[in-house]
Design a protein around this motif. Structure first.
Motif, PDB file in Angstrom:
ATOM      1  N   GLU A  53       0.832  -1.206   0.000  1.00 26.51           N
ATOM      2  CA  GLU A  53       0.000   0.000   0.000  1.00 26.51           C
ATOM      3  C   GLU A  53       0.866   1.255   0.000  1.00 26.51           C
ATOM      4  OE1 GLU A  53      -3.353   2.254   2.799  1.00 26.51           O
ATOM      5  OE2 GLU A  53      -2.167   0.587   3.606  1.00 26.51           O
ATOM      6  N   THR A  62      -8.315 -11.798   3.643  1.00 30.84           N
ATOM      7  CA  THR A  62      -8.539 -10.459   4.182  1.00 30.84           C
ATOM      8  C   THR A  62      -7.505  -9.455   3.706  1.00 30.84           C
ATOM      9  OG1 THR A  62      -9.603 -11.367   6.154  1.00 30.84           O
ATOM     10  CG2 THR A  62      -8.793  -9.113   6.297  1.00 30.84           C
ATOM     11  N   TRP A  63      -6.225  -9.823   3.774  1.00 36.11           N
ATOM     12  CA  TRP A  63      -5.184  -8.866   3.406  1.00 36.11           C
ATOM     13  C   TRP A  63      -5.056  -8.711   1.896  1.00 36.11           C
ATOM     14  CZ3 TRP A  63      -3.965  -5.235   6.451  1.00 36.11           C
ATOM     15  CH2 TRP A  63      -4.008  -5.431   7.833  1.00 36.11           C
ATOM     16  N   ASP A  83      -7.795  -8.785   0.026  1.00 37.50           N
ATOM     17  CA  ASP A  83      -8.920  -7.871  -0.171  1.00 37.50           C
ATOM     18  C   ASP A  83      -8.498  -6.439   0.145  1.00 37.50           C
ATOM     19  OD1 ASP A  83     -10.583  -9.982  -0.826  1.00 37.50           O
ATOM     20  OD2 ASP A  83     -11.494 -10.123   1.167  1.00 37.50           O
ATOM     21  N   TYR A  84      -7.695  -6.295   1.173  1.00 36.99           N
ATOM     22  CA  TYR A  84      -7.244  -4.966   1.607  1.00 36.99           C
ATOM     23  C   TYR A  84      -6.470  -4.258   0.491  1.00 36.99           C
ATOM     24  CZ  TYR A  84      -4.774  -1.390   4.336  1.00 36.99           C
ATOM     25  OH  TYR A  84      -4.262  -0.196   4.794  1.00 36.99           O
ATOM     26  N   GLN A 124      -6.458  -5.007  -2.627  1.00 41.22           N
ATOM     27  CA  GLN A 124      -7.325  -4.843  -3.799  1.00 41.22           C
ATOM     28  C   GLN A 124      -8.203  -3.599  -3.638  1.00 41.22           C
ATOM     29  OE1 GLN A 124      -9.186  -8.368  -5.347  1.00 41.22           O
ATOM     30  NE2 GLN A 124     -10.932  -7.245  -6.166  1.00 41.22           N
ATOM     31  N   ASP A 125      -8.730  -3.396  -2.435  1.00 39.63           N
ATOM     32  CA  ASP A 125      -9.534  -2.202  -2.168  1.00 39.63           C
ATOM     33  C   ASP A 125      -8.721  -0.926  -2.338  1.00 39.63           C
ATOM     34  OD1 ASP A 125     -11.730  -3.783  -1.640  1.00 39.63           O
ATOM     35  OD2 ASP A 125     -11.507  -3.690   0.550  1.00 39.63           O
ATOM     36  N   LYS A 126      -7.427  -1.024  -2.055  1.00 48.18           N
ATOM     37  CA  LYS A 126      -6.535   0.130  -2.212  1.00 48.18           C
ATOM     38  C   LYS A 126      -6.043   0.272  -3.648  1.00 48.18           C
ATOM     39  CE  LYS A 126      -6.519   1.095   2.217  1.00 48.18           C
ATOM     40  NZ  LYS A 126      -7.100   2.344   2.754  1.00 48.18           N
ATOM     41  N   LYS A 127      -6.515  -0.632  -4.522  1.00 50.34           N
ATOM     42  CA  LYS A 127      -6.118  -0.650  -5.942  1.00 50.34           C
ATOM     43  C   LYS A 127      -4.600  -0.827  -6.102  1.00 50.34           C
ATOM     44  CE  LYS A 127     -10.042   2.214  -7.324  1.00 50.34           C
ATOM     45  NZ  LYS A 127     -10.874   1.018  -7.513  1.00 50.34           N
ATOM     46  N   ALA A 133      -6.450  -6.815  -9.994  1.00 49.38           N
ATOM     47  CA  ALA A 133      -7.476  -7.764  -9.554  1.00 49.38           C
ATOM     48  C   ALA A 133      -7.723  -8.875 -10.568  1.00 49.38           C
ATOM     49  CB  ALA A 133      -8.774  -7.023  -9.257  1.00 49.38           C
TER      50      ALA A 133
END
Length: 264
Positions: free
Chosen positions: A73, A87-88, A90-91, A93-96, A100
């Motif tokens: 990140e 979970t991590w 996903d984390y 991925q959410d932060k681009k 993906a």
């Protein structure tokens, strides 16, 4: 005759001069992999096989998935991320911070209870009413930080499922990653530990005394993906992780291969 030999030598020299930069370019290529600490032994072997096949150097950084995700990140120059839980991944991925479209669930693992090799503690039945605190006695119980490190999260979830967490919590020694927890048990600094099956298999200083039942915690899944800033060679590396050659190595170390490249 001499003229012909001279011409041949010039041609060979030309080929050599043309090949030199091509070889140098191949040798100069490298990939940086951020991977969960529990993958070290298996992934080192996979990476060595990949380098032999391609000539591309692979440099791996092993740590807790939580720490690696935060580094990615923050812009750390990784090409591929392998997490020990969803979970991590996903984390990031959410932060681009990953691509993906390249993400797949690569491996599975099991959660086990371990003790030092020479411990008098025998096999334990892990289920409802499991008294982990009593089993540890005056000793400590090692695992990853239950607030962030995947193995610790899995461990806490399982113990809560069996009503064993509240009594055992004060005895826990929280480690930065699963290999640090493994080392505490191997050195006899902790009476018990909760780690992955694959960790216990590579450490001669410990023994497995119990396996947590499936369903007592979220499935242990290792997703993998190229980062958003990955080099083009990361695509071929990800494909190699799903190859029969890599599958054989992962299974040798006790992993379950979830994603395999189709053989056609």
């Amino acid at each position: 005759m001499h003229r012909r030999r001279f011409t041949i030598r010039l041609a060979l020299l030309g080929v050599a001069l043309w090949l030199a930069p091509q070889v140098a370019t191949a040798q100069g290529k490298s990939l940086t992999i951020f991977a969960a600490a529990s993958m070290k032994n298996a992934l080192d072997d996979v990476n060595a096989a990949y380098t032999r096949a391609t000539g591309i150097k692979v440099v791996s950084s092993y740590a807790a998935s939580s720490a690696l995700a935060k580094q990615i990140e923050g812009g750390a120059p990784a090409d591929v991320f392998v997490s020990a839980d969803l979970t991590w991944m996903d984390y990031v991925q959410d932060k681009k911070a990953i691509n993906a479209e390249t993400r797949v669930n690569l491996l599975g693992n099991k959660l086990v209870l371990i003790a030092p090799k020479d411990s008098r503690i025998g096999n334990a039945t892990i289920g409802e009413g499991f008294n982990l605190a009593g089993l540890a006695g005056d000793g400590r119980i090692a695992t990853g930080d239950v607030k962030a490190v995947p193995v610790g999260r899995y461990a806490k979830a399982a113990l809560e499922q069996f009503g064993a967490w509240a009594a055992a919590e004060p005895k826990f020694a929280m480690a930065d990653n699963v290999r640090a927890a493994l080392l505490l048990v191997a050195r006899g600094e902790a009476a018990l530990g909760i780690v992955y099956k694959t960790d216990a298999m590579v450490e001669p200083g410990v023994k497995i005394i119990g396996t947590f039942p499936e369903g007592s915690h979220p499935p242990v899944i290792y997703p993998v993906a190229a980062t958003a800033t990955a080099k083009p060679d990361a695509t071929a590396y990800l494909a190699f992780l799903r190859s029969p050659a890599a599958k054989q190595i992962f299974e040798k170390y006790g992993f379950t291969v979830l994603a395999a490249k189709p053989t056609t």
